[in-house]
Design a protein around this motif. Structure first.
Motif, PDB file in Angstrom:
ATOM      1  N   PHE A 112      -8.623  31.096 -33.535  1.00 30.03           N
ATOM      2  CA  PHE A 112      -9.587  30.249 -33.669  1.00 30.03           C
ATOM      3  C   PHE A 112      -9.196  28.733 -33.787  1.00 30.03           C
ATOM      4  O   PHE A 112      -9.643  27.530 -33.041  1.00 30.03           O
ATOM      5  CB  PHE A 112     -10.689  30.410 -34.760  1.00 30.03           C
ATOM      6  CG  PHE A 112     -11.644  29.335 -34.955  1.00 30.03           C
ATOM      7  CD1 PHE A 112     -12.715  29.365 -34.157  1.00 30.03           C
ATOM      8  CD2 PHE A 112     -11.483  28.586 -36.162  1.00 30.03           C
ATOM      9  CE1 PHE A 112     -13.628  27.954 -34.375  1.00 30.03           C
ATOM     10  CE2 PHE A 112     -12.378  27.677 -36.593  1.00 30.03           C
ATOM     11  CZ  PHE A 112     -13.434  27.456 -35.583  1.00 30.03           C
ATOM     12  N   HIS A 113      -8.431  28.646 -34.820  1.00 28.67           N
ATOM     13  CA  HIS A 113      -7.758  27.208 -35.269  1.00 28.67           C
ATOM     14  C   HIS A 113      -6.942  26.561 -34.013  1.00 28.67           C
ATOM     15  O   HIS A 113      -6.927  25.372 -33.743  1.00 28.67           O
ATOM     16  CB  HIS A 113      -6.634  27.407 -36.449  1.00 28.67           C
ATOM     17  CG  HIS A 113      -7.544  27.623 -37.653  1.00 28.67           C
ATOM     18  ND1 HIS A 113      -8.668  26.958 -38.111  1.00 28.67           N
ATOM     19  CD2 HIS A 113      -7.209  28.337 -38.582  1.00 28.67           C
ATOM     20  CE1 HIS A 113      -8.980  27.475 -39.269  1.00 28.67           C
ATOM     21  NE2 HIS A 113      -7.985  28.530 -39.531  1.00 28.67           N
ATOM     22  N   GLU A 114      -6.250  27.401 -33.301  1.00 34.27           N
ATOM     23  CA  GLU A 114      -5.536  27.066 -32.039  1.00 34.27           C
ATOM     24  C   GLU A 114      -6.435  26.561 -31.016  1.00 34.27           C
ATOM     25  O   GLU A 114      -6.074  25.745 -30.106  1.00 34.27           O
ATOM     26  CB  GLU A 114      -4.568  28.284 -31.706  1.00 34.27           C
ATOM     27  CG  GLU A 114      -3.452  28.456 -32.538  1.00 34.27           C
ATOM     28  CD  GLU A 114      -2.627  29.601 -32.129  1.00 34.27           C
ATOM     29  OE1 GLU A 114      -2.928  30.441 -30.843  1.00 34.27           O
ATOM     30  OE2 GLU A 114      -1.857  30.084 -33.025  1.00 34.27           O
ATOM     31  N   ILE A 140     -15.007  38.332 -34.051  1.00 38.45           N
ATOM     32  CA  ILE A 140     -15.374  37.673 -35.372  1.00 38.45           C
ATOM     33  C   ILE A 140     -16.049  36.554 -35.168  1.00 38.45           C
ATOM     34  O   ILE A 140     -15.848  35.924 -33.993  1.00 38.45           O
ATOM     35  CB  ILE A 140     -13.988  37.337 -36.244  1.00 38.45           C
ATOM     36  CG1 ILE A 140     -14.327  37.059 -37.653  1.00 38.45           C
ATOM     37  CG2 ILE A 140     -13.238  36.166 -35.619  1.00 38.45           C
ATOM     38  CD1 ILE A 140     -13.177  36.885 -38.415  1.00 38.45           C
ATOM     39  N   GLN A 141     -17.120  36.297 -36.129  1.00 38.51           N
ATOM     40  CA  GLN A 141     -17.969  35.061 -35.832  1.00 38.51           C
ATOM     41  C   GLN A 141     -17.748  34.108 -37.024  1.00 38.51           C
ATOM     42  O   GLN A 141     -17.552  34.367 -38.184  1.00 38.51           O
ATOM     43  CB  GLN A 141     -19.403  35.343 -35.890  1.00 38.51           C
ATOM     44  CG  GLN A 141     -20.091  36.289 -34.693  1.00 38.51           C
ATOM     45  CD  GLN A 141     -21.598  36.231 -34.793  1.00 38.51           C
ATOM     46  OE1 GLN A 141     -22.355  36.274 -35.928  1.00 38.51           O
ATOM     47  NE2 GLN A 141     -22.121  36.348 -33.581  1.00 38.51           N
ATOM     48  N   ILE A 142     -17.483  32.958 -36.508  1.00 36.20           N
ATOM     49  CA  ILE A 142     -16.949  31.847 -37.509  1.00 36.20           C
ATOM     50  C   ILE A 142     -17.936  30.707 -37.509  1.00 36.20           C
ATOM     51  O   ILE A 142     -18.199  30.182 -36.205  1.00 36.20           O
ATOM     52  CB  ILE A 142     -15.740  31.371 -37.167  1.00 36.20           C
ATOM     53  CG1 ILE A 142     -14.623  32.421 -37.074  1.00 36.20           C
ATOM     54  CG2 ILE A 142     -15.260  30.146 -37.778  1.00 36.20           C
ATOM     55  CD1 ILE A 142     -13.190  32.114 -36.676  1.00 36.20           C
ATOM     56  N   SER A 143     -18.390  30.226 -38.625  1.00 39.15           N
ATOM     57  CA  SER A 143     -19.503  28.952 -38.625  1.00 39.15           C
ATOM     58  C   SER A 143     -18.519  28.102 -39.473  1.00 39.15           C
ATOM     59  O   SER A 143     -17.945  28.438 -40.456  1.00 39.15           O
ATOM     60  CB  SER A 143     -20.572  29.341 -39.575  1.00 39.15           C
ATOM     61  OG  SER A 143     -20.335  30.019 -40.773  1.00 39.15           O
ATOM     62  N   VAL A 144     -18.709  26.906 -38.877  1.00 40.34           N
ATOM     63  CA  VAL A 144     -17.828  25.716 -39.398  1.00 40.34           C
ATOM     64  C   VAL A 144     -18.660  24.354 -39.240  1.00 40.34           C
ATOM     65  O   VAL A 144     -19.706  24.310 -38.126  1.00 40.34           O
ATOM     66  CB  VAL A 144     -16.682  25.748 -38.751  1.00 40.34           C
ATOM     67  CG1 VAL A 144     -16.749  25.389 -37.258  1.00 40.34           C
ATOM     68  CG2 VAL A 144     -15.598  24.719 -39.334  1.00 40.34           C
ATOM     69  N   LYS A 173     -16.371  31.736 -27.647  1.00 37.96           N
ATOM     70  CA  LYS A 173     -17.541  31.118 -27.162  1.00 37.96           C
ATOM     71  C   LYS A 173     -18.412  30.615 -28.158  1.00 37.96           C
ATOM     72  O   LYS A 173     -18.453  31.245 -29.206  1.00 37.96           O
ATOM     73  CB  LYS A 173     -18.285  32.225 -26.303  1.00 37.96           C
ATOM     74  CG  LYS A 173     -18.857  33.284 -26.969  1.00 37.96           C
ATOM     75  CD  LYS A 173     -19.360  34.465 -25.860  1.00 37.96           C
ATOM     76  CE  LYS A 173     -20.006  35.710 -26.314  1.00 37.96           C
ATOM     77  NZ  LYS A 173     -20.319  36.530 -25.939  1.00 37.96           N
ATOM     78  N   THR A 174     -19.037  29.765 -27.838  1.00 34.97           N
ATOM     79  CA  THR A 174     -20.028  28.870 -28.886  1.00 34.97           C
ATOM     80  C   THR A 174     -21.276  29.717 -28.785  1.00 34.97           C
ATOM     81  O   THR A 174     -22.101  30.169 -27.756  1.00 34.97           O
ATOM     82  CB  THR A 174     -20.497  27.602 -28.458  1.00 34.97           C
ATOM     83  OG1 THR A 174     -19.094  26.713 -28.135  1.00 34.97           O
ATOM     84  CG2 THR A 174     -21.349  26.805 -29.235  1.00 34.97           C
ATOM     85  N   ILE A 175     -21.697  30.098 -29.916  1.00 33.46           N
ATOM     86  CA  ILE A 175     -22.879  30.867 -30.092  1.00 33.46           C
ATOM     87  C   ILE A 175     -24.223  29.992 -30.566  1.00 33.46           C
ATOM     88  O   ILE A 175     -25.091  29.956 -29.860  1.00 33.46           O
ATOM     89  CB  ILE A 175     -22.754  32.201 -31.235  1.00 33.46           C
ATOM     90  CG1 ILE A 175     -21.634  33.023 -31.085  1.00 33.46           C
ATOM     91  CG2 ILE A 175     -24.176  32.659 -31.371  1.00 33.46           C
ATOM     92  CD1 ILE A 175     -21.912  33.801 -29.892  1.00 33.46           C
ATOM     93  N   LYS A 176     -23.946  29.018 -31.552  1.00 32.30           N
ATOM     94  CA  LYS A 176     -24.898  28.156 -31.827  1.00 32.30           C
ATOM     95  C   LYS A 176     -24.117  26.624 -32.065  1.00 32.30           C
ATOM     96  O   LYS A 176     -23.139  26.644 -32.552  1.00 32.30           O
ATOM     97  CB  LYS A 176     -25.598  28.463 -32.934  1.00 32.30           C
ATOM     98  CG  LYS A 176     -26.528  27.734 -33.598  1.00 32.30           C
ATOM     99  CD  LYS A 176     -27.236  28.246 -34.767  1.00 32.30           C
ATOM    100  CE  LYS A 176     -28.360  27.771 -35.312  1.00 32.30           C
ATOM    101  NZ  LYS A 176     -29.065  28.038 -36.453  1.00 32.30           N
ATOM    102  N   LYS A 177     -24.915  25.785 -31.756  1.00 32.61           N
ATOM    103  CA  LYS A 177     -24.392  24.343 -32.022  1.00 32.61           C
ATOM    104  C   LYS A 177     -25.520  23.396 -32.344  1.00 32.61           C
ATOM    105  O   LYS A 177     -26.431  23.180 -31.577  1.00 32.61           O
ATOM    106  CB  LYS A 177     -23.749  23.614 -30.745  1.00 32.61           C
ATOM    107  CG  LYS A 177     -23.257  22.334 -30.906  1.00 32.61           C
ATOM    108  CD  LYS A 177     -22.724  21.693 -29.609  1.00 32.61           C
ATOM    109  CE  LYS A 177     -22.138  20.255 -29.723  1.00 32.61           C
ATOM    110  NZ  LYS A 177     -21.670  19.824 -28.531  1.00 32.61           N
ATOM    111  N   ASP A 178     -25.597  23.182 -33.399  1.00 30.53           N
ATOM    112  CA  ASP A 178     -26.497  21.997 -34.163  1.00 30.53           C
ATOM    113  C   ASP A 178     -25.967  20.578 -34.464  1.00 30.53           C
ATOM    114  O   ASP A 178     -25.054  20.608 -35.527  1.00 30.53           O
ATOM    115  CB  ASP A 178     -27.402  22.689 -35.408  1.00 30.53           C
ATOM    116  CG  ASP A 178     -28.300  23.665 -35.003  1.00 30.53           C
ATOM    117  OD1 ASP A 178     -28.653  23.695 -34.064  1.00 30.53           O
ATOM    118  OD2 ASP A 178     -28.514  24.787 -35.837  1.00 30.53           O
ATOM    119  N   PHE A 179     -26.463  19.723 -34.071  1.00 27.61           N
ATOM    120  CA  PHE A 179     -26.133  18.398 -34.408  1.00 27.61           C
ATOM    121  C   PHE A 179     -26.781  18.032 -35.610  1.00 27.61           C
ATOM    122  O   PHE A 179     -28.172  17.911 -35.869  1.00 27.61           O
ATOM    123  CB  PHE A 179     -26.390  17.389 -33.390  1.00 27.61           C
ATOM    124  CG  PHE A 179     -25.982  16.009 -33.728  1.00 27.61           C
ATOM    125  CD1 PHE A 179     -24.722  15.487 -33.440  1.00 27.61           C
ATOM    126  CD2 PHE A 179     -26.909  14.891 -33.905  1.00 27.61           C
ATOM    127  CE1 PHE A 179     -24.472  14.458 -33.713  1.00 27.61           C
ATOM    128  CE2 PHE A 179     -26.598  13.745 -34.178  1.00 27.61           C
ATOM    129  CZ  PHE A 179     -25.395  13.379 -34.011  1.00 27.61           C
TER     130      PHE A 179
END
Length: 181
Positions: A112-114, A140-144, A173-179
């Motif tokens: 994920f970091h790479e 794995i699902q990562i929220s950041v 892949k992006t699951i969710k993106k909130d500005f």
């Protein structure tokens, strides 16, 4: 004299009929054995119901000859067992493939970091403040929350990082993106 000849003819006829029955039985046993040798090496999916029954008939014959209990199962049950064994073997193979690519949480987070540094180089985040949840065997699902350096805008993301065995690569892949502003 005539009755003696008739008795002899009847005895000869009975003996001939008995010999024919014995020959037919031996021929049937030989055909069973031949079919058994031909069909026994094949899997149940390659056999028709009749062929499978010929194998079972030979096994029953052999068991009776040796005074043992026959060890046979029905065609339907054998098909079901083969499907179960195939599913188990595929799952074991899949698990072995996943182990081969080291699909532990540490490897997935590093991937994920790479990918973040390559795909989103302007989105900065604290690498120790990510939240990771195991999703699947090799996923794995990562929220950041990222912060854009020029204006300081924040965005909350949820990504799924997974390993695809078909191309032997890690993907994101992006699951969710909130500005957040």
């Amino acid at each position: 004299m005539r009755s003696k000849n008739q008795i002899i003819i009847i005895c000869q006829s009975v003996i001939i009929v008995i010999l024919i029955i014995i020959l037919l039985k031996l021929n049937n046993i030989n055909n069973l054995r031949k079919d058994y040798l031909e069909f026994n090496s094949k899997s149940i999916s390659e056999l028709s119901k009749e062929q499978y029954e010929r194998v079972n008939n030979y096994l029953v014959y052999e068991a009776k000859k040796l005074n043992k209990k026959p060890d046979t199962i029905s065609y339907k049950k054998a098909k079901k067992q083969e499907a179960e064994f195939k599913a188990i073997n595929e799952e074991i193979s899949r698990q072995e493939n996943l182990k081969q690519y080291n699909c532990d949480e540490y490897t997935l987070i590093n991937s994920f970091h790479e990918m973040m540094s390559f795909n989103n180089p302007y989105e900065k985040y604290d690498k120790t403040s990510i939240n990771a949840n195991n999703f699947n065997d090799c996923s794995i699902q990562i929220s950041v929350t990222t912060k854009e350096p020029k204006y300081g805008w924040k965005t909350f993301w949820i990504f799924e990082v997974y390993f695809d065995a078909s191309d032997s690569k890690f993907h994101m892949k992006t699951i969710k993106k909130d500005f957040l502003g």
